[in-house]
Write a protein that holds these residues in place. Structure first.
Motif, PDB file in Angstrom:
ATOM      1  N   LYS A   1       0.833  -1.208   0.000  1.00 13.97           N
ATOM      2  CA  LYS A   1       0.000   0.000   0.000  1.00 13.97           C
ATOM      3  C   LYS A   1       0.863   1.252   0.000  1.00 13.97           C
ATOM      4  O   LYS A   1       0.542   2.258  -0.665  1.00 13.97           O
ATOM      5  CB  LYS A   1      -0.914  -0.018   1.231  1.00 13.97           C
ATOM      6  CG  LYS A   1      -1.950   1.091   1.271  1.00 13.97           C
ATOM      7  CD  LYS A   1      -3.093   0.808   0.339  1.00 13.97           C
ATOM      8  CE  LYS A   1      -4.191   1.860   0.471  1.00 13.97           C
ATOM      9  NZ  LYS A   1      -5.250   1.697  -0.565  1.00 13.97           N
TER      10      LYS A   1
ATOM     11  N   GLU B   1       1.880   2.848  -3.370  1.00 15.99           N
ATOM     12  CA  GLU B   1       0.890   3.462  -4.253  1.00 15.99           C
ATOM     13  C   GLU B   1       1.136   4.957  -4.393  1.00 15.99           C
ATOM     14  O   GLU B   1       1.857   5.570  -3.595  1.00 15.99           O
ATOM     15  CB  GLU B   1      -0.525   3.211  -3.701  1.00 15.99           C
ATOM     16  CG  GLU B   1      -0.943   1.762  -3.720  1.00 15.99           C
ATOM     17  CD  GLU B   1      -2.350   1.559  -3.144  1.00 15.99           C
ATOM     18  OE1 GLU B   1      -3.083   2.564  -2.993  1.00 15.99           O
ATOM     19  OE2 GLU B   1      -2.699   0.401  -2.848  1.00 15.99           O
TER      20      GLU B   1
ATOM     21  N   GLU C   1       6.179   5.939  -2.139  1.00 15.68           N
ATOM     22  CA  GLU C   1       5.967   6.146  -3.575  1.00 15.68           C
ATOM     23  C   GLU C   1       7.317   6.334  -4.275  1.00 15.68           C
ATOM     24  O   GLU C   1       8.160   7.105  -3.831  1.00 15.68           O
ATOM     25  CB  GLU C   1       5.100   7.379  -3.806  1.00 15.68           C
ATOM     26  CG  GLU C   1       4.852   7.672  -5.277  1.00 15.68           C
ATOM     27  CD  GLU C   1       4.127   8.987  -5.501  1.00 15.68           C
ATOM     28  OE1 GLU C   1       4.119   9.468  -6.646  1.00 15.68           O
ATOM     29  OE2 GLU C   1       3.583   9.547  -4.524  1.00 15.68           O
TER      30      GLU C   1
ATOM     31  N   GLY D   1      -3.272  -0.339  -7.180  1.00 12.30           N
ATOM     32  CA  GLY D   1      -2.269   0.651  -7.544  1.00 12.30           C
ATOM     33  C   GLY D   1      -0.905   0.446  -6.941  1.00 12.30           C
ATOM     34  O   GLY D   1      -0.025   1.318  -7.077  1.00 12.30           O
ATOM     35  N   ALA D   2      -0.671  -0.676  -6.270  1.00  8.35           N
ATOM     36  CA  ALA D   2       0.658  -0.943  -5.712  1.00  8.35           C
ATOM     37  C   ALA D   2       1.684  -1.088  -6.827  1.00  8.35           C
ATOM     38  O   ALA D   2       1.383  -1.613  -7.907  1.00  8.35           O
ATOM     39  CB  ALA D   2       0.629  -2.204  -4.865  1.00  8.35           C
TER      40      ALA D   2
END
Length: 506
Positions: free
Chosen positions: A276, A279, A285, A311-312
């Motif tokens: 997570k 993402e 990120e 979206g990982a």
């Protein structure tokens, strides 16, 4: 000059010569191998051609111009009218494809050269059409967990590389909470980091937990590099005691039951917060998680599919041995088949193939993990005590092709799984495809040629008798391997000098 109706040149060049002006080599080369040093060819500017070139999203007739180690131009279609006054290596209908990039190999130097080594390992890679590999940070001694130990690795590799070699560093408890130590390792040139979520079997490479991983990802995010994770974790509530009738150490089922799919599932569940974090807008990120050698094609895979959809920044690899073999086929006592995670049942194998073909598994790697024969305990056949690891580096191309044909595997898929996507994972923007400006890293092979992998086959691994693939009938013979334009392997012969390049991130 515009491209003709029958052919196309990339990039477009003025052309004014016919095939008659070309010095022509018919491959195999016979008496034409005259190069010295880094290459078996005496040229650094030449063309190679065949009726099956994998380039530009297609497979068809083309000629590739190699100049100064790079791909300079590609003539597709009726290429003969484009070839200028340069030597042409005509491979007929053999496949010309981007060289394979193996992102998961253990070459074991320094410290354990008796297991494998840079010279033997990269010679085997070249013979198998692998033009770039990335060496794992453990099984050598010391493990590559600091800037100082990376320097030892580079020194051990000096003048021994027949292909290009990059290096992963190790994420371990001692450096996970030390950003300056990790940054020193990343600045020194490792392409990313690797961690284990279970005991690795190597004393100076201890296991990490999800907290170590989450902290390491924060540092990796600054450099936009990947963390490779051996995703097995012993579930805390699980009862691992085998029943007395399950304790035969020569039985493969004993080993299989000792390392169930729940280990992989527990690791992936433990990584959910870390995934997570990668993402968009997440704490890490810019970092990327890569799960190595996936074996469990059930819950573990489904959890990762969900993470990708959310979206990982996540990718998955599996290995040819999980696609070639099933637990039902492993003979009792044949410890050549022992690896971690283990080879599972036939239904699982079919599900792995489906996930690969559907794009849920992103790429393939060898996980070449050799040892000395005595550590495999082949005479005792003790699966519980034998060293785990499949010796496979030289064979992965024919193995993938041979076992993949019944699933309709295409040449473009091979290039994606073994070249394009591994290049992206390793941050190699000029490798992984046959395109102008890219390194001239190329394998030429005959998919239809069958051979028996036996004592008559030239095997370049340090230990030739520990591979699970011995005795198999395979299809796909490597004819030639070019690394940065150097013909490093052809006609079962290697170049006289090892001129591969160590790859360091910048």
């Amino acid at each position: 000059m515009a491209a003709s109706a029958k052919g196309r040149l990339v990039p477009v060049l003025a052309v004014a010569a016919a095939l008659a002006a070309v010095l022509l080599y018919r491959a195999p080369f016979s008496k034409s191998l005259g190069g010295e040093g880094c290459s078996l060819l005496p040229h650094d500017h030449f063309w190679i051609a065949s009726d099956r070139v994998v380039t530009l999203g297609r497979v068809g007739p083309a000629a590739v111009e190699v100049k100064g180690g790079l791909i300079n131009a590609i003539a597709v279609g009726d290429y003969r009218s484009f070839v200028l006054r340069r030597p042409l290596l005509d491979y007929g209908d053999a496949v010309i494809m981007p060289g394979l990039i193996d992102v998961h190999a253990h070459l074991d130097e320094p410290g354990r050269a008796e297991w494998e080594g840079f010279s033997n390992g990269t010679r085997a890679a070249a013979a198998g059409g692998i033009t770039t590999l990335v060496d794992m940070p453990l099984n050598s001694f010391p493990s590559t967990v600091s800037e100082e130990t990376l320097k030892l690795k580079l020194e051990a590799a000096r003048d021994k590389l027949y292909v290009d070699v990059g290096f992963w560093g190790g994420l371990v408890p001692e450096n996970a909470f030390n950003p300056s130590a990790l940054e020193g390792l990343l600045k020194a040139g490792v392409l990313g980091l690797k961690s284990f979520m279970c005991p690795s079997g190597i004393n100076d490479f201890p296991m990490t937990n999800s907290t170590h991983i989450e902290e390491g990802l924060v540092t990796l995010a600054k450099y936009k590099r990947s963390l490779l994770i051996h995703a097995e974790r012993i579930p805390e509530a699980e009862d691992h005691d085998l029943q007395e009738d399950e304790l035969d150490p020569r039985s493969y089922m004993t080993y299989l039951k000792s390392r169930p799919p729940s280990w992989e599932e527990a690791a992936i569940r433990d990584l959910q917060r870390a995934m997570k974090d990668t993402e968009l807008g997440g704490r890490s990120e810019g970092a990327h998680i890569h799960i190595v050698h996936l074996s469990d094609a059930k819950t573990s895979l489904e959890l990762m599919k969900d993470a990708k959809r959310s979206g990982a920044s996540l990718s998955i690899e599996t290995c040819p041995h999980y696609l070639a073999f099933s637990s039902e086929e492993v003979p009792d006592g044949d410890t050549r088949f022992k690896c971690s995670p283990p080879i599972r049942d036939d239904t699982n194998r079919e599900n792995l193939w489906k996930a690969l073909l559907d794009g849920h598994i992103d790429m393939l790697s060898s996980d070449h993990s050799p040892s000395t024969p005595d550590l495999k305990l082949m005479e005792e056949g003790d699966f519980l005590r034998a060293w785990g690891g499949i010796s496979s580096l030289q064979f992965v191309l024919p193995v993938t092709w041979s076992y993949g044909r019944k699933y309709g595997v295409t040449l473009n898929q091979l290039a994606s799984w073994w070249s394009e996507r591994p290049a992206k994972l390793a941050g190699q923007k000029n490798k992984g495809a046959i395109l102008p400006g890219y390194h001239a890293d190329i394998v030429v092979w005959k998919p239809e040629t069958e051979f028996q992998l036996d004592n008559n086959h030239a095997i370049y691994h340090k230990h030739q008798n520990i591979s699970a693939y011995l005795g198999k009938q395979l299809s796909g013979k490597v004819l030639s391997t070019f690394v940065r334009g150097n013909l490093v392997f052809a006609e079962d012969k290697h170049a006289n000098a090892a001129c591969g390049v160590p790859i360091l991130a910048k």
